[in-house]
Design an enzyme around this catalytic site. Structure first.
Site, PDB file in Angstrom:
ATOM      1  N   ARG A 186      83.322   6.779  22.439  1.00 47.14           N
ATOM      2  CA  ARG A 186      84.352   7.114  21.510  1.00 47.14           C
ATOM      3  C   ARG A 186      85.766   6.197  21.725  1.00 47.14           C
ATOM      4  NH1 ARG A 186      80.870   9.677  20.039  1.00 47.14           N
ATOM      5  NH2 ARG A 186      80.941  12.056  19.403  1.00 47.14           N
ATOM      6  N   GLU A 227      89.815  14.081  22.510  1.00 43.78           N
ATOM      7  CA  GLU A 227      89.075  12.893  21.709  1.00 43.78           C
ATOM      8  C   GLU A 227      90.176  12.591  20.394  1.00 43.78           C
ATOM      9  OE1 GLU A 227      86.524  12.088  18.465  1.00 43.78           O
ATOM     10  OE2 GLU A 227      85.108  13.405  19.491  1.00 43.78           O
ATOM     11  N   SER A 253      84.985  17.433  17.178  1.00 45.24           N
ATOM     12  CA  SER A 253      85.250  17.638  18.708  1.00 45.24           C
ATOM     13  C   SER A 253      86.643  17.325  19.164  1.00 45.24           C
ATOM     14  CB  SER A 253      84.328  16.733  19.558  1.00 45.24           C
ATOM     15  OG  SER A 253      83.003  16.911  19.332  1.00 45.24           O
TER      16      SER A 253
HETATM   17  N1  EPU Z   1      77.142  23.985  24.095  1.00 47.82           N
HETATM   18  C1  EPU Z   1      77.309  25.355  24.577  1.00 47.82           C
HETATM   19  N2  EPU Z   1      78.298  25.967  23.851  1.00 47.82           N
HETATM   20  C2  EPU Z   1      79.026  25.383  22.690  1.00 47.82           C
HETATM   21  C3  EPU Z   1      78.728  24.112  22.454  1.00 47.82           C
HETATM   22  C4  EPU Z   1      77.974  23.411  23.104  1.00 47.82           C
HETATM   23  O1  EPU Z   1      76.539  26.008  25.333  1.00 47.82           O
HETATM   24  O2  EPU Z   1      80.057  26.093  22.354  1.00 47.82           O
HETATM   25  C5  EPU Z   1      76.083  23.417  24.855  1.00 47.82           C
HETATM   26  C6  EPU Z   1      74.936  22.939  23.852  1.00 47.82           C
HETATM   27  O3  EPU Z   1      73.992  24.214  23.692  1.00 47.82           O
HETATM   28  C7  EPU Z   1      74.139  21.912  24.212  1.00 47.82           C
HETATM   29  C8  EPU Z   1      75.292  21.259  24.957  1.00 47.82           C
HETATM   30  O4  EPU Z   1      76.534  22.076  25.212  1.00 47.82           O
HETATM   31  O5  EPU Z   1      73.415  22.215  25.507  1.00 47.82           O
HETATM   32  C9  EPU Z   1      75.841  20.022  23.984  1.00 47.82           C
HETATM   33  O6  EPU Z   1      76.229  20.477  22.772  1.00 47.82           O
HETATM   34  P1  EPU Z   1      76.194  19.811  21.395  1.00 47.82           P
HETATM   35  O7  EPU Z   1      74.698  19.121  21.107  1.00 47.82           O
HETATM   36  O8  EPU Z   1      76.616  20.524  20.128  1.00 47.82           O
HETATM   37  O9  EPU Z   1      77.085  18.413  21.494  1.00 47.82           O
HETATM   38  P2  EPU Z   1      78.413  18.047  22.065  1.00 47.82           P
HETATM   39  O10 EPU Z   1      78.260  17.372  23.387  1.00 47.82           O
HETATM   40  O11 EPU Z   1      79.013  19.515  22.357  1.00 47.82           O
HETATM   41  C10 EPU Z   1      78.780  15.697  20.862  1.00 47.82           C
HETATM   42  C11 EPU Z   1      79.637  14.913  20.207  1.00 47.82           C
HETATM   43  C12 EPU Z   1      79.813  15.490  18.576  1.00 47.82           C
HETATM   44  C13 EPU Z   1      78.378  15.093  18.154  1.00 47.82           C
HETATM   45  C14 EPU Z   1      77.160  15.869  19.130  1.00 47.82           C
HETATM   46  C15 EPU Z   1      75.876  15.763  18.537  1.00 47.82           C
HETATM   47  C16 EPU Z   1      81.484  14.285  21.672  1.00 47.82           C
HETATM   48  C17 EPU Z   1      82.856  14.632  21.998  1.00 47.82           C
HETATM   49  N3  EPU Z   1      81.166  15.190  20.604  1.00 47.82           N
HETATM   50  O12 EPU Z   1      78.979  17.126  21.149  1.00 47.82           O
HETATM   51  O13 EPU Z   1      80.468  14.764  17.897  1.00 47.82           O
HETATM   52  O14 EPU Z   1      78.130  15.786  16.822  1.00 47.82           O
HETATM   53  O15 EPU Z   1      77.633  15.494  20.575  1.00 47.82           O
HETATM   54  O16 EPU Z   1      75.314  14.371  19.036  1.00 47.82           O
HETATM   55  O17 EPU Z   1      80.888  13.588  22.306  1.00 47.82           O
HETATM   56  C18 EPU Z   1      82.653  14.443  17.320  1.00 47.82           C
HETATM   57  O18 EPU Z   1      82.911  13.338  17.983  1.00 47.82           O
HETATM   58  O19 EPU Z   1      83.812  14.906  16.517  1.00 47.82           O
HETATM   59  C19 EPU Z   1      81.666  15.228  17.083  1.00 47.82           C
HETATM   60  C20 EPU Z   1      81.405  16.320  16.502  1.00 47.82           C
END
Ligand code: EPU
Length: 332
Positions: free
Chosen positions: A159, A325, A229
């Protein structure tokens, strides 16, 4: 074209007005208007990663409205596409998918525009914009000379890029050149994409799956205000991770550069019991704790107080400091 006292679009749905708003449709127009634009300068895209902590931006807010997409080179294996910085990102993805160009599909439905995507190195489902960016065409606003940055000069990280802060901010992105594959190459490493049945695998199927996954977890900006995010996923040392994993064996984690470990901020916020938590009109989204939302009538102060509380709670429990972010705009 310069507008005065114009509202600045932002997906958080916060009140923000630009004293001067310069929307340019060509490099010539930008060159013509820029000497007349009062400082300080702020360049915005679709406003999907911004939190306006000020209701009024003095100086000039710039917006790139160059929205052409064209193929500039093609060989047997790949195609090179140039897109104006003002092209809506998901239009670009759909355009590529519709023509059988591989590489952008995992980034379907991300709000925002092409220029901002190259600043922020947007990413999702195992892919990042930098994977398909070949070069970035900019205007150096100090010298008023055009400058093209090859991908390796853009200093892409998670990012982040050269354009995101400091010296890099003086380069306004005019257009971005992408390299896409004509041969089927899929990136299905991310959880839900693995569920696509082999016999129905296609570019359109990947796009559909990504859209369904996003729609299930992330608020649609037209219904609930947010900037996606709010925090970055923190990167910690292996020893810090091992210490945490001893207490939380189910903690999601991913390898990061230099033997570091990337943790999941959403999971940590969720484990602090903050999912659905509200502070005035601001809240932690109840389907994805990494997203702070405007439940209606939130002020920037409420969103910032909520963010500070989330940071403190995660720090107390896990000893890890979350960093936003979202870009916080304080220009007053
Ligand atoms: N999780 C939870 N509870 C929550 C949210 C997440 O337990 O409330 C767990 C999920 O079950 C999973 C892990 O945390 O095991 C990761 O969650 P998720 O796959 O939803 O992805 P993230 O790491 O929270 C990142 C990006 C998103 C992108 C997703 C999918 C960043 C800051 N965010 O989120 O990007 O869509 O991966 O690849 O890196 C953005 O940048 O605005 C954004 C939405």
């Amino acid at each position: 074209m310069i507008y005065h006292d114009r509202r600045i679009e932002n997906t958080f749905g916060l009140e923000a007005v630009a004293a001067n708003y310069l929307e340019y449709c060509s490099e010539d127009e930008l060159l013509r208007e820029i000497p007349l634009a009062p400082k300080p300068w702020l360049h915005v895209g679709g406003g999907s990663n911004l939190l306006f902590a000020t209701k009024r931006c003095e100086g000039t807010v710039f917006h790139n409205a160059m929205n052409a997409v064209e193929v500039i080179r093609r060989d047997e294996e790949s195609v090179t596409v140039k897109a104006g910085g003002g092209v809506v990102w998901d239009f670009f993805v759909q355009w590529c998918v519709g023509r059988g160009y591989y590489g952008a599909e995992n980034l379907s439905l991300i709000p925002g525009e092409v220029g901002a995507a190259a600043v922020q190195n947007i990413g999702a489902y195992g892919a990042e914009a930098k994977d398909i960016i070949e070069s970035v065409e900019t205007l150096d606003t100090e010298t008023l000379q055009k400058r093209v940055f090859r991908r390796d000069e853009c200093r892409y990280g998670y990012r982040s890029s050269f354009f995101k802060g400091g010296e890099g901010r003086r380069f306004f992105i005019l257009s971005v050149v992408f390299s896409l594959s004509l041969k089927p190459v899929y990136n299905l490493s991310y959880g839900s994409l693995k569920d696509i049945p082999h016999q129905s695998l296609s570019l359109a199927a990947v796009r559909e799956k990504v859209i369904a996954t996003r729609e299930a977890k992330l608020p649609a900006p037209e219904h609930i205000g947010s900037a996606g995010s709010f925090f970055m996923n923190p990167v910690v040392s292996r020893s810090k991770f091992e210490e945490l994993a001893a207490g939380y064996p189910d903690m999601p984690h991913y390898p990061a550069a230099g033997d570091m470990v990337k943790l999941s901020a959403g999971w940590m916020i969720d484990r602090c019991g903050l999912k659905g938590y509200r502070l005035g009109g601001a809240g932690v989204y109840d389907k994805q704790a990494l997203v702070l939302v405007n439940n209606g009538g939130a002020t920037a102060e409420e969103v910032l107080s909520l963010a500070a509380e989330v940071i403190e709670r995660v720090k107390d429990r896990f000893g890890v400091e979350l960093r936003p972010e979202v870009q916080i705009i304080k220009n007053g």
